[in-house]
Motif scaffolding. Structure first.
Motif, PDB file in Angstrom:
ATOM      1  N   ARG A 134       1.024  -1.209   0.047  1.00  0.00           N
ATOM      2  CA  ARG A 134      -0.214  -0.097  -0.107  1.00  0.00           C
ATOM      3  C   ARG A 134       0.729   1.063   0.321  1.00  0.00           C
ATOM      4  O   ARG A 134       0.342   2.760  -0.148  1.00  0.00           O
ATOM      5  N   ASN A 222      -9.270  -5.456  -7.461  1.00  0.00           N
ATOM      6  CA  ASN A 222      -8.514  -5.552  -6.434  1.00  0.00           C
ATOM      7  C   ASN A 222      -7.031  -5.342  -6.671  1.00  0.00           C
ATOM      8  O   ASN A 222      -5.927  -6.484  -6.678  1.00  0.00           O
ATOM      9  N   TYR A 224      -4.549  -4.515  -4.992  1.00  0.00           N
ATOM     10  CA  TYR A 224      -3.461  -5.517  -4.276  1.00  0.00           C
ATOM     11  C   TYR A 224      -3.347  -6.129  -4.327  1.00  0.00           C
ATOM     12  O   TYR A 224      -1.763  -6.876  -4.649  1.00  0.00           O
ATOM     13  N   ARG A 226      -3.574  -7.418  -7.401  1.00  0.00           N
ATOM     14  CA  ARG A 226      -2.911  -7.809  -9.114  1.00  0.00           C
ATOM     15  C   ARG A 226      -0.957  -7.485  -8.764  1.00  0.00           C
ATOM     16  O   ARG A 226      -0.558  -7.895  -8.719  1.00  0.00           O
TER      17      ARG A 226
ATOM     18  N   TYR B  78     -12.578  -1.244  -4.060  1.00  0.00           N
ATOM     19  CA  TYR B  78     -12.951  -2.499  -5.087  1.00  0.00           C
ATOM     20  C   TYR B  78     -13.679  -3.671  -4.875  1.00  0.00           C
ATOM     21  O   TYR B  78     -14.616  -4.364  -5.667  1.00  0.00           O
ATOM     22  N   ARG B  79     -14.156  -3.572  -3.405  1.00  0.00           N
ATOM     23  CA  ARG B  79     -14.610  -5.106  -2.540  1.00  0.00           C
ATOM     24  C   ARG B  79     -16.029  -5.098  -3.675  1.00  0.00           C
ATOM     25  O   ARG B  79     -16.978  -5.366  -3.644  1.00  0.00           O
TER      26      ARG B  79
END
Ligand SMILES: Nc1ncnc2c1ncn2[C@@H]1O[C@H](COP(=O)(O)OP(=O)(O)OP(=O)(O)O)[C@@H](O)[C@H]1O
Ligand SMILES: [Mg+2]
Lengths: 338, 255
Positions: A134, A222, A224, A226, B78-79
């Motif tokens: 992140r 998602n 993170y 990827r 994204y969720r």
């Protein structure tokens, strides 16, 4: 009106052939086929001949160039999704220690240790760096810079995996030329796979994450996960390079985490150009032999090396590869100014 | 219009403060499945912040958000998108150096689209061009293949809408989709959104063009200084005294 007759200016035109070739695979003549194939076939052919014609010292330099080339390709993949790594040595060292450890303690042959270190190294690097994924830009870079130092000092103080003495008498590859071929083939395979990957939809998503991660998130992706996948791929390539070198040297030491492995790939990409993998490949194929041939100059070598890098970064900020590519597809004419 | 009674999205007393500014304060509302809700309010009243709170781009200081009964308050954007809440951005967020249709490829690569059985290898390009065709980018023209950065603003807004629709959402949130669009573009886009609604999509639409909004929505929610000041049918909201005060000026004439 002053008489402007006789004043010319340079006019640059793109060859239509390239515009066509990028979209439609319709090739009109042998000349065009040759035109498109040459920049790909020539370097590939050249690299494939090299292991056979080089011997001794320069064959080793070739292996080195391919190893740094793999690290540079791995760096470029991470950069494509916005991760700036200063810790390629982590990938290299992870692969080196996995292969070396498996060979030294479990007596597994290189045929097993190299693939195991490639996959294991990728998993290890993705696992270690996933928690800091992140972090952006310089913060991620700093963490990656710390990791190899941390592992190096850890091995030094605890004395595990050979400690400061390292592990020696590891199994070699059968033959120097074979090693050189292995390095060259792995390097070319990685170059072509990564180039295909980045031009696919998967690569499109990776580059979109670099450009605007919020927009990608709103597309239900998602980011993170990827990025972790990209870390695994980049880690595997770096780990393969490390495993290769370990068996090549038949020795494993803390130097596997040396700063050289982190910095030189970045310099190679800076010279060659980021974003196309070909730039990273070209950069390392120039920098590594160059730095070897400057070795005779002793201390002056580093100074000269720095000057070459600085000049190339200032004069060609897009990178050597992108410059050459542009020039190859352009031709200049002189047009009269009206 | 369909009038289902099941609640699909519930917002409970959400709150967000930016420094000294209360951007959203204690806002609660429910969206029924298949409902078309309009949100209006003067500039800076917290509409975009409310959208960001629902879609996970901003974490609330208090309150909860439920989607189909499930608490999604702390979920990553994204969720939430993956569960089926798609949004457009007031300031469009697109990839300007990519061809327009490539922008649509990104949501088509999501696991949601894969789960819904679409977007297999090699058909994404066609799906993207189909979607853009629906949004008024003629398939046979050069427009879908031009880089997004070279398209006029109205096209970018519709491209952003297509990007949201590519997710095949259950709830669609439009943040001032019509701002910066020409009258003719609005006239051609509005029927599209009405069509989505008739097909059963639940829609939240934030809009400054009240005339167009009031014609199409089932219900209107009014924000002012981060608070909800009215919630009801367009008719009720128009007659609300507080709303008229908040909208002192020209817009009252439209009402
Ligand atoms: N990220 C942020 N940081 C600081 N303040 C913010 C932030 N986002 C919004 N605000 C403030 O919160 C308030 C509400 O802003 P918001 O964008 O939600 O209003 P809006 O109703 O969407 O306005 P508009 O009609 O202009 O789009 C404003 O005063 C704004 O300045
Ligand atoms: Mg807003």
């Amino acid at each position: 009106m002053p008489d402007r007759k006789g004043i010319y200016r340079k006019k640059r035109l793109d060859r239509g052939i390239k515009a066509r070739a990028d979209t439609i695979y319709l090739i009109a003549s042998w000349r065009e086929i040759f035109y498109l194939l040459l920049p790909r076939a020539f370097p590939v052919g050249f690299l494939l001949i090299l292991p056979a014609v080089l011997h001794g010292y320069w064959q080793k330099v070739l292996v080195f160039a391919c190893v740094y080339g793999l690290l540079a390709l791995s760096w470029d993949l991470l950069a494509s999704c916005g991760l700036f790594s200063l810790g390629q040595a982590l990938f290299f060292g992870a692969g080196a220690y996995l292969a070396g450890g498996l060979n030294y303690y479990l007596h597994l042959p290189p045929l097993v240790t190299v693939p195991a270190a490639t996959v294991g190294g990728g998993l290890l690097c993705a696992g270690l760096l996933a928690p800091v994924i992140r972090l952006r830009g310089v913060y991620f870079a700093m963490v990656t810079l710390m990791f190899p130092l941390l592992l190096m000092r850890g091995i030094e103080t605890t004395g595990v995996l050979g400690g400061t003495h390292g592990l020696s008498a590891l199994s070699p590859f059968p033959g120097e030329t074979l090693t050189a071929y292995l390095a060259v083939l792995a390097f070319l395979a990685c170059l072509f796979l990564f180039r295909r990957l980045i031009n696919s939809d998967y690569g499109l998503v990776l580059m979109a994450i670099r450009d605007d991660d919020r927009a990608v998130m709103s597309g239900g992706i998602n980011i993170y996960w990827r990025k972790t996948q990209a870390l695994f791929l980049a880690g595997s390539v770096g780990a393969f390079a490390g495993a290769l070198m370990t068996h090549h040297f038949q020795f494993l030491g803390m130097s596997a985490f040396a700063l050289d492995y982190s910095i030189l790939p970045v310099a190679a990409v800076a010279l060659g150009g980021q974003g196309s993998f070909a730039g990273a490949a070209l950069g390392s194929m120039i920098l590594v032999p160059l730095s070897e041939s400057l070795r005779a100059l002793g201390g002056l070598r580093i100074a000269l090396y720095c000057i070459i890098l600085m000049v190339s970064i200032v004069a060609l900020p897009e990178g050597l590869f992108h410059y050459l590519e542009r020039k190859y597809h352009q031709f200049e004419t002189r047009a009269e100014v009206e | 219009m369909s009038k289902a009674s099941e609640t699909i999205l519930a917002v409970e007393r959400v709150r967000k403060r930016f420094g000294g500014i209360l951007a959203v304060f204690d806002v609660s509302f429910e969206l029924k499945a298949g409902e078309f809700l309009g949100i209006i309010g003067p500039n800076g009243s917290g509409k975009t912040t409310l959208v960001n709170l629902i879609t996970g781009f901003v974490k609330p200081d208090g309150g909860r958000v439920f989607f189909k009964g499930r608490d999604i308050t702390s979920f990553m954007p994204y969720r939430i998108a993956d569960m089926g809440i798609a949004r457009t951005f007031q300031m469009v967020r697109l990839f300007y150096n990519l061809p327009a249709y490539k922008n649509i490829i990104i949501p088509l690569c999501s696991s949601r689209v894969r789960r819904l059985g679409a977007g297999r290898y090699g058909e994404k390009d066609d799906m993207a061009v189909d979607l853009l065709d629906d949004m008024g980018f003629e398939r046979d023209s050069y427009v879908p293949y031009k880089t997004a950065g070279s398209l006029p603003h109205g096209y970018l807004k519709r491209l952003d809408l297509a990007r949201a629709m590519a997710l095949r959402p259950e709830v669609l949130i439009l943040d001032e989709l019509f701002s910066g669009m020409s009258l003719s573009e609005v006239a051609s886009t509005l029927p599209l959104i009405e069509k989505f609604h008739e097909e059963g999509l639940s829609i939240i639409m934030i809009e400054h063009r009240l005339k167009e909004l009031f014609r199409v929505v089932d219900r209107v929610l009014v924000l002012n200084f981060g608070r909800k000041i009215a919630d009801g049918s367009p008719q009720e909201v128009m007659e609300n005294e507080e709303v008229r005060k908040a909208y002192l000026g020209i817009e009252v004439e439209i009402l």
